[in-house]
Design an enzyme around this catalytic site. Structure first.
Site, PDB file in Angstrom:
ATOM      1  N   PRO A   2      -2.492   6.372  -0.493  1.00 10.96           N
ATOM      2  CG  PRO A   2      -4.729   6.668   0.047  1.00 10.96           C
ATOM      3  CD  PRO A   2      -3.377   7.247   0.292  1.00 10.96           C
ATOM      4  CD  GLU A   3       1.111   5.591  -4.566  1.00  8.42           C
ATOM      5  OE1 GLU A   3       0.814   6.046  -5.690  1.00  8.42           O
ATOM      6  OE2 GLU A   3       1.886   6.189  -3.791  1.00  8.42           O
ATOM      7  CG  HIS A  91      -9.731  12.690  11.713  1.00  7.65           C
ATOM      8  ND1 HIS A  91      -9.143  13.927  11.852  1.00  7.65           N
ATOM      9  CD2 HIS A  91      -9.215  11.910  12.700  1.00  7.65           C
ATOM     10  CE1 HIS A  91      -8.298  13.906  12.870  1.00  7.65           C
ATOM     11  NE2 HIS A  91      -8.318  12.702  13.401  1.00  7.65           N
ATOM     12  NE  ARG A 109      -0.691  11.083   7.993  1.00 12.37           N
ATOM     13  CZ  ARG A 109       0.398  10.401   7.670  1.00 12.37           C
ATOM     14  NH1 ARG A 109       1.122  10.786   6.630  1.00 12.37           N
ATOM     15  NH2 ARG A 109       0.768   9.348   8.345  1.00 12.37           N
ATOM     16  NE  ARG A 151      14.454  11.769 -17.761  1.00 16.36           N
ATOM     17  CZ  ARG A 151      13.210  11.740 -17.298  1.00 16.36           C
ATOM     18  NH1 ARG A 151      12.192  11.467 -18.104  1.00 16.36           N
ATOM     19  NH2 ARG A 151      12.973  11.998 -16.032  1.00 16.36           N
TER      20      ARG A 151
END
Length: 270
Positions: A2-3, A91, A109, A151
């Site tokens: 999930p972002e 879960h 997880r 960079r």
């Protein structure tokens, strides 16, 4: 994983159901997540009123008078609102009950976390070094341009660094770079001011559009209402390796960068 859009979608989904309500029960079925759930948490929030549900990066902050519950969804976690009588699944690792509604956390997880913070949560080690929020006014083209100087890392890697900006995960970096016409393997230091403007605009656009669509469901993600996100249907490059570019028709190139799938058009992105 999930972002930012998925976490923001979750925040918006759960907040109306629990903000301003009092915790009536806490059930910790599996305390061994990424970090063990601290023992004082249950007693600390029992009987406390939840003042606000906020987000910083990919962390959710449940603010109580006595402290803050810091939640991360990990790679496969989700929060949803359920009725007290709904039995937990295998879960489902913890519940925070607010009378006739329960905030339930599921994480197959177990890479997520639930931490209790009594001091300023934004000074916590997990949050203190994070870059600006991409949808906030601090994330400007000038900021991005200055950060990019000297960079040498690829621009996609630079954008995915949470110290540069939070929440631009793999999917959204692919999409924003394509929409800005910038090749993901380019050295960050070659970014011009004009390209910085384009990139900031497209990052904002692609994240906001994903939030409006309820996030991106590729495998595990569901929002606070238990429903999947639909932004996957609008993806322009991610997951479309070897398929035709929607602008020029040439087959999109797919490579691995830092063990992440990277897809781009060799003609449209420079």
């Amino acid at each position: 994983m999930p972002e930012l859009p998925e976490v923001e979608t979750t925040r918006r989904g759960i907040a109306p159901h629990i903000e301003g309500r009092t915790v009536t029960d806490v059930a910790i079925r599996q305390p061994k997540l990424r970090w063990p759930i601290s023992e004082p948490l249950a007693s600390a929030i029992q009987g406390q009123t939840l003042r606000a549900v906020n987000r910083r990066g990919k962390y959710l902050l449940l603010g109580f008078d006595s402290g803050t519950a810091l939640i991360h969804l990990g790679m496969s976690g989700s929060l949803r609102i359920v009725k007290p009588e709904e039995p937990p699944r295998f879960h489902d690792h913890f519940d925070i009950a607010f009378g006739n509604r329960v905030l339930r956390y599921c994480d197959p997880r177990r890479f997520g976390c639930l931490l209790w913070v009594e001091s300023d949560p934004y000074e916590h080690s997990l949050l203190a070094s994070l870059g600006p929020e991409p949808l906030d006014e601090d994330f400007t083209p000038e900021y991005l341009f200055k950060r990019s100087r000297k960079r040498s890392v690829p621009i996609k890697q630079f954008l995915m660094d949470s110290k540069t900006v939070v929440g631009v995960g793999n999917i959204y970096a692919n999409e924003a770079l394509y929409m800005a016409g910038i090749k993901p393997i380019r050295k960050t230091s070659t970014l011009t001011r004009r390209q910085s403007e384009l990139l900031v605009a497209q990052i904002r656009f692609v994240l906001q559009r994903s939030i409006d669509q309820g996030g991106t469901t590729l495998r595990d993600f569901v929002g606070g209402d238990g429903q999947p996100g639909y932004f996957k249907q609008q993806l322009l490059v991610y997951g479309r390796g070897a398929e035709p570019c929607r602008q020029c028709g040439k087959a999109l190139k797919e490579i691995r960068m830092n063990n992440r799938t990277t897809v781009y058009c060799t003609d449209c992105q420079r």
